[in-house]
Design an enzyme around this catalytic site. Structure first.
Site, mmCIF file in Angstrom:
data_model
loop_
_atom_site.group_PDB
_atom_site.id
_atom_site.type_symbol
_atom_site.label_atom_id
_atom_site.label_comp_id
_atom_site.label_asym_id
_atom_site.label_seq_id
_atom_site.Cartn_x
_atom_site.Cartn_y
_atom_site.Cartn_z
ATOM 1 N N GLU A 262 25.676 38.683 42.864
ATOM 2 C CA GLU A 262 25.558 39.830 43.775
ATOM 3 C C GLU A 262 24.311 39.709 44.630
ATOM 4 O O GLU A 262 23.237 39.345 44.125
ATOM 5 C CB GLU A 262 25.492 41.136 42.980
ATOM 6 C CG GLU A 262 26.856 41.607 42.540
ATOM 7 C CD GLU A 262 26.797 42.916 41.768
ATOM 8 O OE1 GLU A 262 25.694 43.473 41.606
ATOM 9 O OE2 GLU A 262 27.866 43.367 41.328
ATOM 10 N N ARG B 107 42.148 31.431 50.984
ATOM 11 C CA ARG B 107 42.177 32.857 51.329
ATOM 12 C C ARG B 107 40.728 33.340 51.331
ATOM 13 O O ARG B 107 39.946 32.989 50.447
ATOM 14 C CB ARG B 107 42.966 33.651 50.289
ATOM 15 C CG ARG B 107 44.348 33.134 50.056
ATOM 16 C CD ARG B 107 45.226 34.166 49.414
ATOM 17 N NE ARG B 107 45.748 35.034 50.445
ATOM 18 C CZ ARG B 107 46.741 34.698 51.280
ATOM 19 N NH1 ARG B 107 47.334 33.534 51.191
ATOM 20 N NH2 ARG B 107 47.155 35.533 52.195
ATOM 21 N N TYR C 96 28.260 35.012 38.555
ATOM 22 C CA TYR C 96 27.932 36.247 39.286
ATOM 23 C C TYR C 96 26.738 36.019 40.191
ATOM 24 O O TYR C 96 25.754 35.412 39.783
ATOM 25 C CB TYR C 96 27.606 37.392 38.300
ATOM 26 C CG TYR C 96 28.667 38.468 38.392
ATOM 27 C CD1 TYR C 96 28.774 39.252 39.534
ATOM 28 C CD2 TYR C 96 29.586 38.656 37.360
ATOM 29 C CE1 TYR C 96 29.767 40.211 39.643
ATOM 30 C CE2 TYR C 96 30.577 39.610 37.461
ATOM 31 C CZ TYR C 96 30.666 40.383 38.617
ATOM 32 O OH TYR C 96 31.651 41.318 38.729
ATOM 33 N N THR D 126 40.044 35.784 59.101
ATOM 34 C CA THR D 126 40.429 35.241 57.804
ATOM 35 C C THR D 126 40.167 33.747 57.866
ATOM 36 O O THR D 126 40.048 33.165 58.954
ATOM 37 C CB THR D 126 41.921 35.482 57.506
ATOM 38 O OG1 THR D 126 42.684 35.042 58.633
ATOM 39 C CG2 THR D 126 42.216 36.937 57.235
ATOM 40 N N LYS E 239 44.307 31.090 57.712
ATOM 41 C CA LYS E 239 45.427 30.941 58.654
ATOM 42 C C LYS E 239 45.217 29.640 59.433
ATOM 43 O O LYS E 239 45.211 28.586 58.819
ATOM 44 C CB LYS E 239 45.520 32.192 59.519
ATOM 45 C CG LYS E 239 45.792 33.462 58.690
ATOM 46 C CD LYS E 239 46.048 34.643 59.577
ATOM 47 C CE LYS E 239 46.502 35.884 58.880
ATOM 48 N NZ LYS E 239 45.622 36.559 57.964
ATOM 49 N N ASP F 56 39.109 40.571 66.197
ATOM 50 C CA ASP F 56 39.646 40.075 64.928
ATOM 51 C C ASP F 56 40.477 38.842 65.260
ATOM 52 O O ASP F 56 41.617 38.957 65.726
ATOM 53 C CB ASP F 56 40.497 41.175 64.279
ATOM 54 C CG ASP F 56 41.182 40.711 63.008
ATOM 55 O OD1 ASP F 56 41.149 39.505 62.711
ATOM 56 O OD2 ASP F 56 41.771 41.569 62.308
#
Ligand SMILES: Cc1ncc(COP(=O)(O)O)c(C=O)c1O
Length: 430
Positions: free
Chosen positions: A55, A233, A53, A224, A227, A198
């Site tokens: 954050e 991903r 973790y 992203t 691609k 985008d």
């Protein structure tokens, strides 16, 4: 045997993963939003980083033990900044849709007006579809293309002047042509809107120099990483300026965009970043900075233009008449079939594409008039112009004999023979 610990822990899942690998090896994936990552990226994704973790942001975490995670995230950020030529990169968005959501949250109040390309003309869900968060929480309006499929920038300008969006979006999911970022920036400026580019689909082409960059034109860029960029991903948000780490929400000005973006990603929308994913993004960005990657990006486009020319010469109708980038959209109704029928026939022939609407489509989105396909994944596997021409033959045969089972089986065996010469993950071959 691959993945021995997975086999021991869960043979059912292991079996399905192996079957999926076999499916990929035996066919040719032409879904333009998909790719084949390097095994280095896959190994980074499978590391112990998934357990941690963290954050917050590097050196500003809400959890201890992040000294190595900080270094990983900083490496990813630095590589992203250098690669795209920007001064700020947020590498934490879990995927492309959350990245776009973060931009909306950063720059708009709920109910404010957004103008983006309609999904049925090549835009993305998050660019203002009525059933998406973008259309539910914002006053989302859409521009379209002309009947041939080209973005008509004069029409976008006229619409922007009429509806005065606070955010104008350019960037597409099924558009075969170059985006004129300078023109979109001029339109945004004329109505005092922020411009979001985008570049999820074309990021790999942009870094390879095979498509113009939005840097210097757009206020914010989302992409992203899975691609054309050939990463895991994930997604990134890029912009210029520096975050100021204010104690309270900063005003929505251009200067404050880096801080606004960081606050929208965390704590606005997300909790802990996916550190294994961040590491894998860093690996992909290192690869994307190489000369080989530039060659790869240009080869994607060469393969796409070769495929477009071969299909057009057989009489197939491509939207806009061809492609400048990695994908094309074909109106298959001219061949007497629907998009779904084409998708199924090609699937039986071992070629994976997806059904897609065409401009002014008279059919329904679930069974539209077209298909969308492209060359990023097959280029990653090493296919070049001669193989792409061979594939055009197979595609045309399948599309013109969509219900001939024997013919489709024959094509499939030829596609498999071709696919086996170009394994998607050579390092994983036994
Ligand atoms: C232009 C564009 N933006 C955003 C996305 C969303 O990405 P994700 O599926 O990772 O949420 C996509 C995915 O296809 C896309 O094409």
């Amino acid at each position: 045997m691959l993945y021995p610990h997975l086999l021991a822990g869960d043979p059912e899942i292991h079996g399905l993963v192996i079957q999926e690998l076999a499916r990929r090896r035996a066919g040719i994936d032409m879904i333009p939003s998909e790719n084949v990552t390097s095994v280095a990226v896959i190994e980074a994704l499978g590391t112990i980083l998934t357990d941690k973790y963290s954050e917050g942001y590097p050196h500003k975490r809400y959890y201890g033990g992040n000294e190595y995670i900080d270094q990983i995230e900083i490496l990813a950020e630095e590589r992203a900044k250098a690669l795209f030529g920007v001064t700020h990169a947020n590498v934490q968005p879990y995927s492309g849709s959350p990245a776009n959501q973060a931009v909306y949250m950063a720059l708009l109040n709920p109910g404010e007006t957004v103008l983006g390309l309609s999904l049925s003309y090549g835009g993305h869900l998050t660019h203002g579809l009525k059933v998406n968060f973008s259309g539910i929480y914002y006053n989302a309006l859409n521009y379209t293309t002309n009947a041939e499929g080209w973005i008509d920038y004069d029409a976008v300008e006229a619409q922007a002047k009429e509806v005065r969006p606070k955010l104008l979006i350019c960037g597409t999911t099924a558009y075969p042509r170059t985006i004129d970022f300078a023109r979109m920036a001029a339109i945004a400026k004329s109505v005092d809107a922020f411009l979001l580019a985008d570049i999820s689909h074309i990021a790999g082409l942009v870094v390879a120099g095979a498509h113009p960059s939005p840097v210097g034109h757009a206020d914010v860029i989302t992409t992203t990483t899975h691609k054309t960029l050939r990463g895991p991903r994930g997604a990134m948000i890029l912009c210029n300026g520096l975050p100021s780490n204010p104690l309270k929400a900063p005003e929505r000005t251009r200067e404050n965009i880096p801080s606004l973006i960081d606050r929208a990603v965390f704590p606005g929308l997300q909790g802990g970043p996916h550190n294994h994913q961040t590491a894998a993004i860093a690996v992909a960005l290192k690869n994307a900075a190489t000369e080989e990657f530039k060659t790869y990006g240009h080869q994607i486009v060469k393969n796409a233009t070769t495929l477009a020319a071969a299909l057009t010469s057989k009489g197939c109708r491509l939207i806009t008449g061809g492609t400048d980038n990695h994908l094309m959209v074909m109106d298959v109704t001219a061949l007497g079939i629907s998009g779904s029928e084409a998708d199924v026939a090609l699937g039986k022939a071992g070629i994976t594409v997806n059904k897609n609407t065409i401009p002014n489509d008279p059919r329904k989105p679930f069974d539209p008039s077209g298909i969308r396909f492209g060359t990023p994944a097959l280029t990653s596997r090493g296919l070049k112009e001669p193989e792409v021409e061979e594939l055009a033959e197979y595609m045309y045969s399948a599309l013109t004999h969509p219900t001939d089972a024997a013919m489709l089986a024959d094509i499939q065996s030829k596609v498999t023979a071709l696919a086996q010469k170009f394994p998607p993950y050579p390092e994983l071959e036994a």
